[in-house]
Design a protein around this motif. Structure first.
Motif, PDB file in Angstrom:
ATOM      1  N   GLU A 104       0.816  -1.210   0.000  1.00 38.63           N
ATOM      2  CA  GLU A 104       0.000   0.000   0.000  1.00 38.63           C
ATOM      3  C   GLU A 104       0.850   1.261   0.000  1.00 38.63           C
ATOM      4  N   GLY A 105       2.131   1.134   0.263  1.00 34.59           N
ATOM      5  CA  GLY A 105       3.031   2.278   0.311  1.00 34.59           C
ATOM      6  C   GLY A 105       3.711   2.529  -1.028  1.00 34.59           C
ATOM      7  N   PRO A 106       4.462   3.629  -1.124  1.00 36.10           N
ATOM      8  CA  PRO A 106       5.083   4.004  -2.390  1.00 36.10           C
ATOM      9  C   PRO A 106       6.479   3.419  -2.626  1.00 36.10           C
ATOM     10  N   SER A 107       7.057   2.741  -1.660  1.00 35.40           N
ATOM     11  CA  SER A 107       8.458   2.346  -1.731  1.00 35.40           C
ATOM     12  C   SER A 107       8.643   0.885  -2.118  1.00 35.40           C
ATOM     13  N   ALA A 108       9.421   0.670  -3.166  1.00 40.01           N
ATOM     14  CA  ALA A 108       9.752  -0.699  -3.570  1.00 40.01           C
ATOM     15  C   ALA A 108      10.673  -1.361  -2.550  1.00 40.01           C
ATOM     16  N   GLU A 109      11.473  -0.564  -1.855  1.00 39.50           N
ATOM     17  CA  GLU A 109      12.378  -1.113  -0.849  1.00 39.50           C
ATOM     18  C   GLU A 109      11.595  -1.762   0.288  1.00 39.50           C
ATOM     19  N   GLU A 110      10.467  -1.160   0.649  1.00 36.33           N
ATOM     20  CA  GLU A 110       9.637  -1.738   1.706  1.00 36.33           C
ATOM     21  C   GLU A 110       9.103  -3.108   1.292  1.00 36.33           C
ATOM     22  N   ILE A 111       8.763  -3.235   0.017  1.00 39.82           N
ATOM     23  CA  ILE A 111       8.275  -4.531  -0.481  1.00 39.82           C
ATOM     24  C   ILE A 111       9.388  -5.567  -0.396  1.00 39.82           C
ATOM     25  N   GLY A 112      10.600  -5.163  -0.778  1.00 37.04           N
ATOM     26  CA  GLY A 112      11.739  -6.081  -0.692  1.00 37.04           C
ATOM     27  C   GLY A 112      11.993  -6.551   0.728  1.00 37.04           C
ATOM     28  N   ALA A 113      11.906  -5.626   1.662  1.00 35.55           N
ATOM     29  CA  ALA A 113      12.102  -5.998   3.067  1.00 35.55           C
ATOM     30  C   ALA A 113      10.994  -6.933   3.544  1.00 35.55           C
ATOM     31  N   ALA A 114       9.769  -6.675   3.108  1.00 33.16           N
ATOM     32  CA  ALA A 114       8.644  -7.525   3.505  1.00 33.16           C
ATOM     33  C   ALA A 114       8.795  -8.928   2.922  1.00 33.16           C
ATOM     34  N   LEU A 115       9.344  -9.028   1.725  1.00 35.00           N
ATOM     35  CA  LEU A 115       9.544 -10.345   1.124  1.00 35.00           C
ATOM     36  C   LEU A 115      10.544 -11.169   1.919  1.00 35.00           C
ATOM     37  N   LEU A 116      11.570 -10.517   2.455  1.00 28.62           N
ATOM     38  CA  LEU A 116      12.520 -11.236   3.305  1.00 28.62           C
ATOM     39  C   LEU A 116      11.814 -11.786   4.543  1.00 28.62           C
ATOM     40  N   GLY A 117      10.907 -10.987   5.101  1.00 30.03           N
ATOM     41  CA  GLY A 117      10.130 -11.449   6.247  1.00 30.03           C
ATOM     42  C   GLY A 117       9.238 -12.625   5.903  1.00 30.03           C
ATOM     43  N   LEU A 118       8.722 -12.622   4.670  1.00 30.86           N
ATOM     44  CA  LEU A 118       7.874 -13.746   4.254  1.00 30.86           C
ATOM     45  C   LEU A 118       8.664 -15.042   4.156  1.00 30.86           C
ATOM     46  N   LYS A 119       9.925 -14.947   3.777  1.00 32.66           N
ATOM     47  CA  LYS A 119      10.758 -16.153   3.737  1.00 32.66           C
ATOM     48  C   LYS A 119      10.884 -16.750   5.138  1.00 32.66           C
ATOM     49  N   GLU A 120      11.038 -15.872   6.114  1.00 32.07           N
ATOM     50  CA  GLU A 120      11.088 -16.324   7.515  1.00 32.07           C
ATOM     51  C   GLU A 120       9.747 -16.954   7.896  1.00 32.07           C
ATOM     52  N   GLY A 121       8.656 -16.336   7.466  1.00 26.78           N
ATOM     53  CA  GLY A 121       7.324 -16.868   7.740  1.00 26.78           C
ATOM     54  C   GLY A 121       7.114 -18.245   7.131  1.00 26.78           C
ATOM     55  N   LEU A 122       7.702 -18.458   5.966  1.00 26.54           N
ATOM     56  CA  LEU A 122       7.585 -19.765   5.312  1.00 26.54           C
ATOM     57  C   LEU A 122       8.202 -20.857   6.179  1.00 26.54           C
ATOM     58  N   CYS A 123       9.311 -20.553   6.817  1.00 29.95           N
ATOM     59  CA  CYS A 123       9.938 -21.531   7.730  1.00 29.95           C
ATOM     60  C   CYS A 123       8.997 -21.871   8.874  1.00 29.95           C
ATOM     61  N   HIS A 124       8.313 -20.853   9.401  1.00 29.13           N
ATOM     62  CA  HIS A 124       7.339 -21.101  10.481  1.00 29.13           C
ATOM     63  C   HIS A 124       6.206 -21.997   9.984  1.00 29.13           C
ATOM     64  N   LEU A 125       5.747 -21.761   8.765  1.00 26.99           N
ATOM     65  CA  LEU A 125       4.646 -22.565   8.220  1.00 26.99           C
ATOM     66  C   LEU A 125       5.067 -24.011   7.987  1.00 26.99           C
ATOM     67  N   GLU A 126       6.299 -24.197   7.546  1.00 24.69           N
ATOM     68  CA  GLU A 126       6.773 -25.567   7.337  1.00 24.69           C
ATOM     69  C   GLU A 126       6.822 -26.324   8.661  1.00 24.69           C
ATOM     70  N   THR A 127       7.277 -25.665   9.708  1.00 21.57           N
ATOM     71  CA  THR A 127       7.304 -26.281  11.041  1.00 21.57           C
ATOM     72  C   THR A 127       5.876 -26.578  11.503  1.00 21.57           C
ATOM     73  N   LEU A 128       5.007 -25.619  11.288  1.00 22.48           N
ATOM     74  CA  LEU A 128       3.603 -25.774  11.678  1.00 22.48           C
ATOM     75  C   LEU A 128       2.952 -26.940  10.939  1.00 22.48           C
ATOM     76  N   GLU A 129       3.269 -27.088   9.667  1.00 24.90           N
ATOM     77  CA  GLU A 129       2.694 -28.186   8.889  1.00 24.90           C
ATOM     78  C   GLU A 129       3.060 -29.531   9.499  1.00 24.90           C
ATOM     79  N   HIS A 130       4.314 -29.678   9.891  1.00 30.74           N
ATOM     80  CA  HIS A 130       4.745 -30.935  10.508  1.00 30.74           C
ATOM     81  C   HIS A 130       4.021 -31.184  11.831  1.00 30.74           C
TER      82      HIS A 130
END
Length: 116
Positions: free
Chosen positions: A20-46
């Motif tokens: 929702e913001g104007p900065s592409a850098e913010e999106i890049g930072a959020a994507l890094l956080g999503l990678k961390e979130g994916l690890c949590h989801l993989e653990t949760l799936e197990h």
């Protein structure tokens, strides 16, 4: 389990805010956080495969699903916006490297004779 889901939801909410913001850098930072979130989801799936999920876990998973749908819609709208701008920018005249208007690709050269 609930903590993992809540952490993933926070990462998705960070992505939503960045989209929702104007900065592409913010999106890049959020994507890094999503990678961390994916690890949590993989653990949760197990963990979920080992046993049944409580009501609270199912509710948080439903909220996560809704958050992901909203983020997906924001991404789709952003893509449509960019495609619209590309069409607008591509419909105008093009220019050569020297700054002169380029001839349209479908322009044919011919000769003109005048008498009189």
């Amino acid at each position: 389990m609930l903590t993992s889901i809540k952490q993933v939801r926070e990462r998705v909410q960070d992505l939503r805010a960045a989209l929702e913001g104007p900065s592409a850098e913010e999106i890049g930072a959020a994507l890094l956080g999503l990678k961390e979130g994916l690890c949590h989801l993989e653990t949760l799936e197990h963990e979920l495969r080992k046993g049944a999920a409580s009501f609270d876990v199912r509710r948080e998973l439903q909220l996560l699903k809704n958050d992901l749908k909203i983020a997906a819609r924001l991404i789709e709208q952003g893509v449509a916006f960019c495609q619209g701008w590309a069409r607008l920018l591509g419909s105008g005249p093009s220019y050569t490297s020297s700054g002169q208007p380029a001839e349209p690709a479908n322009a044919s050269r011919g000769t003109l004779s005048l008498q009189g």
